[in-house]
Motif scaffolding. Structure first.
Motif, PDB file in Angstrom:
ATOM      1  N   ASN A 129       8.058 -75.631  67.200  1.00 19.54           N
ATOM      2  CA  ASN A 129       7.653 -76.822  66.458  1.00 19.54           C
ATOM      3  C   ASN A 129       7.466 -78.039  67.348  1.00 19.54           C
ATOM      4  O   ASN A 129       6.902 -79.045  66.908  1.00 19.54           O
ATOM      5  CB  ASN A 129       8.685 -77.148  65.370  1.00 19.54           C
ATOM      6  N   GLU A 130       7.955 -77.981  68.577  1.00 19.02           N
ATOM      7  CA  GLU A 130       7.862 -79.117  69.477  1.00 19.02           C
ATOM      8  C   GLU A 130       7.283 -78.685  70.819  1.00 19.02           C
ATOM      9  O   GLU A 130       7.398 -77.525  71.210  1.00 19.02           O
ATOM     10  CB  GLU A 130       9.238 -79.751  69.717  1.00 19.02           C
ATOM     11  N   SER A 154      13.657 -70.915  66.238  1.00 18.50           N
ATOM     12  CA  SER A 154      13.514 -72.206  65.557  1.00 18.50           C
ATOM     13  C   SER A 154      14.054 -72.163  64.133  1.00 18.50           C
ATOM     14  O   SER A 154      14.255 -73.208  63.514  1.00 18.50           O
ATOM     15  CB  SER A 154      12.039 -72.624  65.520  1.00 18.50           C
ATOM     16  N   LEU A 204       0.850 -89.644  68.735  1.00 20.66           N
ATOM     17  CA  LEU A 204       1.396 -88.514  69.490  1.00 20.66           C
ATOM     18  C   LEU A 204       0.360 -87.868  70.403  1.00 20.66           C
ATOM     19  O   LEU A 204       0.722 -87.131  71.323  1.00 20.66           O
ATOM     20  CB  LEU A 204       1.960 -87.455  68.531  1.00 20.66           C
ATOM     21  N   TYR A 236       6.801 -80.363  75.042  1.00 20.18           N
ATOM     22  CA  TYR A 236       7.366 -81.356  75.937  1.00 20.18           C
ATOM     23  C   TYR A 236       6.369 -81.666  77.055  1.00 20.18           C
ATOM     24  O   TYR A 236       5.744 -80.755  77.605  1.00 20.18           O
ATOM     25  CB  TYR A 236       8.681 -80.853  76.536  1.00 20.18           C
ATOM     26  N   ASP A 263       8.577 -69.454  70.571  1.00 26.09           N
ATOM     27  CA  ASP A 263       9.621 -69.263  69.569  1.00 26.09           C
ATOM     28  C   ASP A 263      10.081 -67.805  69.624  1.00 26.09           C
ATOM     29  O   ASP A 263       9.504 -66.933  68.982  1.00 26.09           O
ATOM     30  CB  ASP A 263       9.076 -69.609  68.183  1.00 26.09           C
ATOM     31  N   THR A 314       8.841 -85.822  74.104  1.00 24.47           N
ATOM     32  CA  THR A 314       8.913 -84.791  73.072  1.00 24.47           C
ATOM     33  C   THR A 314       7.899 -85.103  71.976  1.00 24.47           C
ATOM     34  O   THR A 314       7.840 -86.228  71.486  1.00 24.47           O
ATOM     35  CB  THR A 314      10.323 -84.720  72.467  1.00 24.47           C
ATOM     36  N   VAL A 315       7.104 -84.092  71.608  1.00 25.16           N
ATOM     37  CA  VAL A 315       6.054 -84.270  70.609  1.00 25.16           C
ATOM     38  C   VAL A 315       6.222 -83.215  69.519  1.00 25.16           C
ATOM     39  O   VAL A 315       6.303 -82.015  69.811  1.00 25.16           O
ATOM     40  CB  VAL A 315       4.649 -84.141  71.240  1.00 25.16           C
ATOM     41  N   ASN A 316       6.266 -83.663  68.274  1.00 22.90           N
ATOM     42  CA  ASN A 316       6.337 -82.748  67.138  1.00 22.90           C
ATOM     43  C   ASN A 316       4.934 -82.211  66.850  1.00 22.90           C
ATOM     44  O   ASN A 316       4.018 -82.980  66.552  1.00 22.90           O
ATOM     45  CB  ASN A 316       6.893 -83.470  65.906  1.00 22.90           C
ATOM     46  N   LEU A 317       4.760 -80.899  66.961  1.00 24.19           N
ATOM     47  CA  LEU A 317       3.430 -80.304  66.819  1.00 24.19           C
ATOM     48  C   LEU A 317       2.862 -80.472  65.417  1.00 24.19           C
ATOM     49  O   LEU A 317       1.658 -80.689  65.251  1.00 24.19           O
ATOM     50  CB  LEU A 317       3.487 -78.817  67.191  1.00 24.19           C
ATOM     51  N   LYS A 318       3.706 -80.370  64.406  1.00 24.51           N
ATOM     52  CA  LYS A 318       3.204 -80.517  63.042  1.00 24.51           C
ATOM     53  C   LYS A 318       2.656 -81.922  62.826  1.00 24.51           C
ATOM     54  O   LYS A 318       1.572 -82.107  62.257  1.00 24.51           O
ATOM     55  CB  LYS A 318       4.306 -80.210  62.024  1.00 24.51           C
ATOM     56  N   ASP A 319       3.402 -82.930  63.278  1.00 27.52           N
ATOM     57  CA  ASP A 319       2.935 -84.308  63.133  1.00 27.52           C
ATOM     58  C   ASP A 319       1.663 -84.539  63.936  1.00 27.52           C
ATOM     59  O   ASP A 319       0.763 -85.267  63.502  1.00 27.52           O
ATOM     60  CB  ASP A 319       4.024 -85.286  63.577  1.00 27.52           C
TER      61      ASP A 319
END
Length: 292
Positions: A160-161, A227, A190, A163, A205, A177-182
């Motif tokens: 989900n993240e 995850s 982002l 880097y 994962d 750190t970047v949230n992939l969903k966002d």
């Protein structure tokens, strides 16, 4: 003399629709759109700033002995025949052409015609859960989504993240750190611009396994992704639940210490967990649960 080079990266988006299109491509939702995206990628770039490790091809029409291909050193300079050390980092190819022509005007010949062609560009590294891990050139402004697209997009096992590891001029390393969903949902804050020598890490994962034996309806191995951690109650549910003969007061959990390799075991009162008097137990890869 201006030189143009076709690039392999997307240079900015003018609308949120284009942003979402690229995001969908990265997650493998629009494979049919690849040719159109590739056409978009062939955009001219003339504002690229030369940096360390770039490979430059320099030609001087009036002085062919100056024609050479040189690598930019760590200090941002190149060593040229007749001219010696010349600082080039931070200049565009066109600016360097003018700078070299000015130096030649002073030392050798007036009105020299200089051309500079950037044969190899600064790079970023992408590895982990992408289709094609490797080094990718930074040509012009390159964003996080653009370089992921160049790397073949994300594979289904992506976490989900992600880097971004970056080293500053002072030598200090930072981790973004970047949230992939966002990111794919359209949070353009982002979708950062990458810098030379950035390392983009997209963790895979991993599939983990726990084993459950004894008085459950379907004993055996239970798989889950890192995850999505599995708790003791969840593992029992996936094993079909307890049998009517199961003892809930003394469930055994065996675990191997990752540092020492020694096996540990502890006992859990399942009745208290079910009654919410004790917290559920998160399980680790390789745990063995025994229901007496």
């Amino acid at each position: 003399m201006k030189r143009r080079r076709k690039t392999g990266s997307l240079n900015g988006f003018s609308s949120s629709v284009q942003y979402i299109t690229l995001a969908l491509f990265i997650f493998g939702i629009l494979p049919a759109a690849i040719p159109a995206l590739q056409e978009q990628q062939n955009l001219p770039v003339n504002d690229y700033k030369i940096g360390t490790k770039d490979l430059l091809e320099i030609k001087v029409f009036e002085l062919p002995e100056l024609n050479q291909t040189v690598r930019v050193a760590e200090d941002g300079s190149v060593s040229l025949s007749l001219l010696g050390k010349v600082d080039v980092a931070g200049l565009t190819a066109q600016e360097l052409e003018k700078k070299l022509a000015s130096i030649l005007d002073q030392k050798y010949t007036k009105g020299a015609h200089v051309t500079v062609f950037i044969k190899e560009y600064q790079k970023v590294t992408v590895f982990g859960a992408v289709g094609r891990a490797g080094n990718y050139e930074l040509i012009g402004t390159t964003t996080l989504l653009q370089v992921i697209a160049q790397a073949g997009g994300l594979i289904p096992e992506a976490m989900n993240e992600l880097y971004v590891f970056r080293q500053g001029k002072d030598g200090q390393k930072t981790k973004i750190t970047v949230n992939l969903k966002d990111l794919v949902d359209g949070n353009q804050d982002l979708n950062i611009d990458l810098q030379p020598n950035d390392v983009v890490s997209i963790p895979i994962d991993q599939m983990l396994i726990v084993y459950i034996y004894g008085e459950v309806k379907n004993p055996g191995a239970i798989q889950f992704r890192r995850s999505k951690r599995v708790t003791l109650l969840q593992a029992i549910a996936q094993a079909g639940g307890l049998t009517e003969w199961a003892s809930k007061s003394r469930v055994t959990v065996k675990r191997t210490d990752k540092e020492t390799g020694k096996e540990m075991q502890f006992f859990v009162n399942l009745k208290k967990i079910i009654a919410m008097k004790s917290p559920d137990i998160p399980l680790d890869d390789g745990d063995v649960i025994i229901i007496p």
